[in-house]
Design a protein around this motif. Sequence first.
Motif, PDB file in Angstrom:
ATOM      1  N   ASP A 107       0.831  -1.201   0.000  1.00 19.23           N
ATOM      2  CA  ASP A 107       0.000   0.000   0.000  1.00 19.23           C
ATOM      3  C   ASP A 107       0.870   1.258   0.000  1.00 19.23           C
ATOM      4  O   ASP A 107       0.630   2.202  -0.772  1.00 19.23           O
ATOM      5  N   GLU A 108       1.900   1.270   0.856  1.00 16.49           N
ATOM      6  CA  GLU A 108       2.786   2.431   0.949  1.00 16.49           C
ATOM      7  C   GLU A 108       3.641   2.592  -0.310  1.00 16.49           C
ATOM      8  O   GLU A 108       3.873   3.707  -0.774  1.00 16.49           O
ATOM      9  N   VAL A 109       4.097   1.469  -0.851  1.00 19.91           N
ATOM     10  CA  VAL A 109       4.901   1.529  -2.080  1.00 19.91           C
ATOM     11  C   VAL A 109       4.056   2.078  -3.228  1.00 19.91           C
ATOM     12  O   VAL A 109       4.548   2.855  -4.072  1.00 19.91           O
ATOM     13  N   GLY A 110       2.781   1.701  -3.269  1.00 19.28           N
ATOM     14  CA  GLY A 110       1.892   2.211  -4.303  1.00 19.28           C
ATOM     15  C   GLY A 110       1.763   3.731  -4.237  1.00 19.28           C
ATOM     16  O   GLY A 110       1.763   4.412  -5.265  1.00 19.28           O
ATOM     17  N   LYS A 111       1.665   4.266  -3.023  1.00 13.66           N
ATOM     18  CA  LYS A 111       1.581   5.721  -2.848  1.00 13.66           C
ATOM     19  C   LYS A 111       2.875   6.394  -3.299  1.00 13.66           C
ATOM     20  O   LYS A 111       2.851   7.450  -3.942  1.00 13.66           O
ATOM     21  N   ILE A 112       3.998   5.760  -2.940  1.00 14.12           N
ATOM     22  CA  ILE A 112       5.292   6.325  -3.314  1.00 14.12           C
ATOM     23  C   ILE A 112       5.470   6.306  -4.827  1.00 14.12           C
ATOM     24  O   ILE A 112       6.006   7.248  -5.418  1.00 14.12           O
ATOM     25  N   ARG A 113       5.031   5.239  -5.470  1.00 10.29           N
ATOM     26  CA  ARG A 113       5.140   5.142  -6.926  1.00 10.29           C
ATOM     27  C   ARG A 113       4.478   6.338  -7.598  1.00 10.29           C
ATOM     28  O   ARG A 113       5.049   6.978  -8.486  1.00 10.29           O
ATOM     29  N   LYS A 114       3.259   6.622  -7.195  1.00 10.44           N
ATOM     30  CA  LYS A 114       2.527   7.743  -7.802  1.00 10.44           C
ATOM     31  C   LYS A 114       3.260   9.051  -7.566  1.00 10.44           C
ATOM     32  O   LYS A 114       3.397   9.881  -8.479  1.00 10.44           O
ATOM     33  N   ASP A 115       3.736   9.260  -6.351  1.00  8.60           N
ATOM     34  CA  ASP A 115       4.431  10.504  -6.028  1.00  8.60           C
ATOM     35  C   ASP A 115       5.732  10.647  -6.811  1.00  8.60           C
ATOM     36  O   ASP A 115       6.095  11.746  -7.234  1.00  8.60           O
ATOM     37  N   ILE A 116       6.436   9.516  -7.029  1.00  7.03           N
ATOM     38  CA  ILE A 116       7.685   9.562  -7.791  1.00  7.03           C
ATOM     39  C   ILE A 116       7.412   9.940  -9.243  1.00  7.03           C
ATOM     40  O   ILE A 116       8.110  10.777  -9.829  1.00  7.03           O
ATOM     41  N   VAL A 117       6.397   9.325  -9.844  1.00  6.72           N
ATOM     42  CA  VAL A 117       6.071   9.608 -11.241  1.00  6.72           C
ATOM     43  C   VAL A 117       5.624  11.064 -11.402  1.00  6.72           C
ATOM     44  O   VAL A 117       6.014  11.756 -12.349  1.00  6.72           O
ATOM     45  N   ASP A 118       4.814  11.553 -10.458  1.00 10.00           N
ATOM     46  CA  ASP A 118       4.392  12.955 -10.497  1.00 10.00           C
ATOM     47  C   ASP A 118       5.598  13.885 -10.363  1.00 10.00           C
ATOM     48  O   ASP A 118       5.715  14.893 -11.064  1.00 10.00           O
ATOM     49  N   PHE A 119       6.492  13.543  -9.438  1.00  9.00           N
ATOM     50  CA  PHE A 119       7.694  14.339  -9.191  1.00  9.00           C
ATOM     51  C   PHE A 119       8.571  14.392 -10.437  1.00  9.00           C
ATOM     52  O   PHE A 119       9.043  15.460 -10.846  1.00  9.00           O
ATOM     53  N   HIS A 120       8.765  13.252 -11.053  1.00 15.28           N
ATOM     54  CA  HIS A 120       9.558  13.178 -12.288  1.00 15.28           C
ATOM     55  C   HIS A 120       8.919  14.051 -13.365  1.00 15.28           C
ATOM     56  O   HIS A 120       9.612  14.801 -14.073  1.00 15.28           O
ATOM     57  N   GLY A 121       7.606  13.969 -13.486  1.00 18.35           N
ATOM     58  CA  GLY A 121       6.901  14.758 -14.489  1.00 18.35           C
ATOM     59  C   GLY A 121       7.067  16.253 -14.268  1.00 18.35           C
ATOM     60  O   GLY A 121       7.277  17.014 -15.225  1.00 18.35           O
ATOM     61  N   GLU A 122       7.003  16.696 -13.033  1.00 17.15           N
ATOM     62  CA  GLU A 122       7.156  18.120 -12.738  1.00 17.15           C
ATOM     63  C   GLU A 122       8.564  18.605 -13.068  1.00 17.15           C
ATOM     64  O   GLU A 122       8.748  19.734 -13.539  1.00 17.15           O
ATOM     65  N   MET A 123       9.561  17.769 -12.835  1.00 16.64           N
ATOM     66  CA  MET A 123      10.929  18.169 -13.170  1.00 16.64           C
ATOM     67  C   MET A 123      11.113  18.280 -14.680  1.00 16.64           C
ATOM     68  O   MET A 123      11.807  19.187 -15.162  1.00 16.64           O
ATOM     69  N   VAL A 124      10.474  17.376 -15.429  1.00 16.04           N
ATOM     70  CA  VAL A 124      10.522  17.473 -16.893  1.00 16.04           C
ATOM     71  C   VAL A 124       9.858  18.779 -17.341  1.00 16.04           C
ATOM     72  O   VAL A 124      10.349  19.465 -18.248  1.00 16.04           O
ATOM     73  N   LEU A 125       8.766  19.146 -16.686  1.00 13.45           N
ATOM     74  CA  LEU A 125       8.092  20.399 -17.008  1.00 13.45           C
ATOM     75  C   LEU A 125       9.006  21.595 -16.765  1.00 13.45           C
ATOM     76  O   LEU A 125       8.987  22.571 -17.524  1.00 13.45           O
ATOM     77  N   LEU A 126       9.825  21.538 -15.707  1.00 16.18           N
ATOM     78  CA  LEU A 126      10.718  22.655 -15.405  1.00 16.18           C
ATOM     79  C   LEU A 126      11.836  22.765 -16.445  1.00 16.18           C
ATOM     80  O   LEU A 126      12.221  23.876 -16.828  1.00 16.18           O
ATOM     81  N   VAL A 127      12.359  21.625 -16.882  1.00 19.63           N
ATOM     82  CA  VAL A 127      13.373  21.656 -17.940  1.00 19.63           C
ATOM     83  C   VAL A 127      12.767  22.263 -19.205  1.00 19.63           C
ATOM     84  O   VAL A 127      13.393  23.085 -19.896  1.00 19.63           O
ATOM     85  N   ASN A 128      11.536  21.870 -19.505  1.00 23.14           N
ATOM     86  CA  ASN A 128      10.847  22.430 -20.662  1.00 23.14           C
ATOM     87  C   ASN A 128      10.605  23.921 -20.484  1.00 23.14           C
ATOM     88  O   ASN A 128      10.719  24.704 -21.441  1.00 23.14           O
TER      89      ASN A 128
END
Length: 259
Positions: A107-128
């Motif tokens: 359950d906790e790993v599932g929450k972390i997975r979503k947060d990691i993917v969101d975090f990665h996406g936001e960093m890509v947005l900043l590079v863009n």
Amino acid sequence: MKFGKRLKHQMQETLPSWRDKFLSYKDLKKLVRLISSAPAVLNGKSGKAEAEFVYLLNNEIDKFNAFFMEQEEDFIIRNKELQQRIKKVTDTWGPNGSQPSETIYQDEVGKIRKDIVDFHGEMVLLVNYSNINYTGLAKILKKYDKRTGALLRLPFIQKILEQPFFTTDLISKLVKECEGTIDAVFPVDEEEERKREVKDAITVAGEGIFRNTVAALLTMQEIRRGSSTYSQYSLPPIDLPAESDLIQLVQLNPPIAIV
């Protein structure tokens, strides 16, 4: 597609709280048109007009730097927090943890997975964000020089290259670290499940971070693609893998050349 339309589209595809942080390209374009048609410029007396234009450009750069450095600092903190969360979950509920529990762990790993993917996406947005604002500045400076006969572009771009918002080395490093973390949290034998989760999340999120990230990746590819207008002021081209999960899963209009 004209750059102004591409920028508008990208602003619509980014996070709502970021939309007023982009280059005021339309306003600057209007200013260039007004300055270039002013009597002072036509008579070769453009010093005051150029000073006003440079002042407004510097304000834009200050805006970019303030926002970029704020996001960069936030990402550094979030990256550290994610690493701490992963360690806590593993040490507490993992197979070799102090209180092993498969249910709580998953359950906790599932929450972390979503947060990691969101975090990665936001960093890509900043590079863009860095890429597209640099490109906008280069284009507006080109228009200014062409319309006024000035030689402002080269010295100003040399200044831009030293600005914090253009320096994406740290964010790029964090992106790679995040990708390494994703690989660790998504074991190879869970690859198909991961793809399903991403697809489901896209369906639920609609205009969420996944679509935002793909829009940013395609924009970066487009504005950094070599073309007839490519010059020493252009960002180096990048190529996105055709098999990219996000590119395949999110249907966007094919990129149109920016002119």
